[in-house]
Design an enzyme around this catalytic site. Structure first.
Site, PDB file in Angstrom:
ATOM      1  N   CYS A  45       4.999 -34.707 -67.392  1.00 41.08           N
ATOM      2  CA  CYS A  45       3.807 -34.569 -66.554  1.00 41.08           C
ATOM      3  C   CYS A  45       3.762 -33.213 -65.870  1.00 41.08           C
ATOM      4  O   CYS A  45       2.686 -32.619 -65.718  1.00 41.08           O
ATOM      5  CB  CYS A  45       3.779 -35.664 -65.495  1.00 41.08           C
ATOM      6  N   THR A  46       4.904 -32.727 -65.456  1.00 40.40           N
ATOM      7  CA  THR A  46       4.950 -31.421 -64.796  1.00 40.40           C
ATOM      8  C   THR A  46       4.430 -30.337 -65.723  1.00 40.40           C
ATOM      9  O   THR A  46       3.646 -29.473 -65.320  1.00 40.40           O
ATOM     10  CB  THR A  46       6.389 -31.117 -64.346  1.00 40.40           C
TER      11      THR A  46
END
Length: 213
Positions: A45-46
């Site tokens: 997600c980062t």
């Protein structure tokens, strides 16, 4: 109930990293990309949120607003955004919905119990200015999204909304398109496709991409 293509995207009001969001009002006359994340401080997600931030100009060219969602609270989002900015060498420039009460996740059917009972799947929705769902892609938590494909599909949707064409396999913006089979009138074809077309078969007619509206 699961959303389907053509459905009106559910409206909602929820906290976000940019303050309270009333979704339809926030979207306005823009296209929207709503995408969910299993949790804050997760590696895939980062990278996705960093990539989204770096695509700000590409989204703007297409009149698209991006908005993310995670089931963690605003305070967690603020700390995570600092990590994203540092590790991905960018500045997050879009809201992240704080869906800690799972309200939006339930509206958009983002929690799939057979995958994970509490975390959202990696879902993505493209929503047009009429608030209709035009694309749904669901990835497993382990697999990051392909943002080049996302932009490609948005290009196709916006082009085909303006012209009586469809885009073939692996099409990219600027390449040839196909004329929809329902268009048969010769005079109309001549007027709409002044560059001409090649009839490979009666139903497969290839023409240069029309100019965008």
């Amino acid at each position: 109930m699961s959303l389907r293509l053509g459905d009106i995207a559910p409206d909602f009001e929820q906290a976000s990293s940019d303050g309270p969001i009333r979704f339809h009002r926030w979207l306005g006359d823009s296209w929207g990309v709503l995408f969910s994340h299993p949790a804050d401080f997760t590696p895939v997600c980062t990278t996705e949120l960093g990539r989204t931030a770096k695509l700000k100009d590409e989204f703007a060219k297409r009149n698209v607003k991006a908005i993310a969602l995670s089931v963690d609270p605003v305070e967690s989002h603020a700390k995570w955004i600092r990590d994203i900015n540092t590790t991905q060498k960018t500045e997050v420039n879009f809201p992240i919905i704080a869906d800690d009460d799972r309200k939006v996740s339930e509206l958009y059917d983002l929690i799939h119990p057979n995958a994970n009972a509490t975390s959202t799947v990696r879902a993505l929705f493209v929503i047009d200015p009429a608030k209709r769902v035009r694309l749904i892609i669901t990835y497993p938590a382990s697999t990051g999204r392909n943002f080049d494909e996302l932009l490609r599909v948005i290009d196709s949707l916006q082009l085909t909304d303006s012209h009586s064409v469809a885009t073939p396999a692996d099409w990219k913006d600027g390449e040839d398109v196909v004329i929809v089979p329902s268009l048969q009138d010769v005079d109309v074809l001549r007027a709409r496709f002044p560059k001409g077309y090649t009839a490979v078969t009666p139903y497969l007619r290839v023409t240069p991409q029309p100019n965008r509206a």
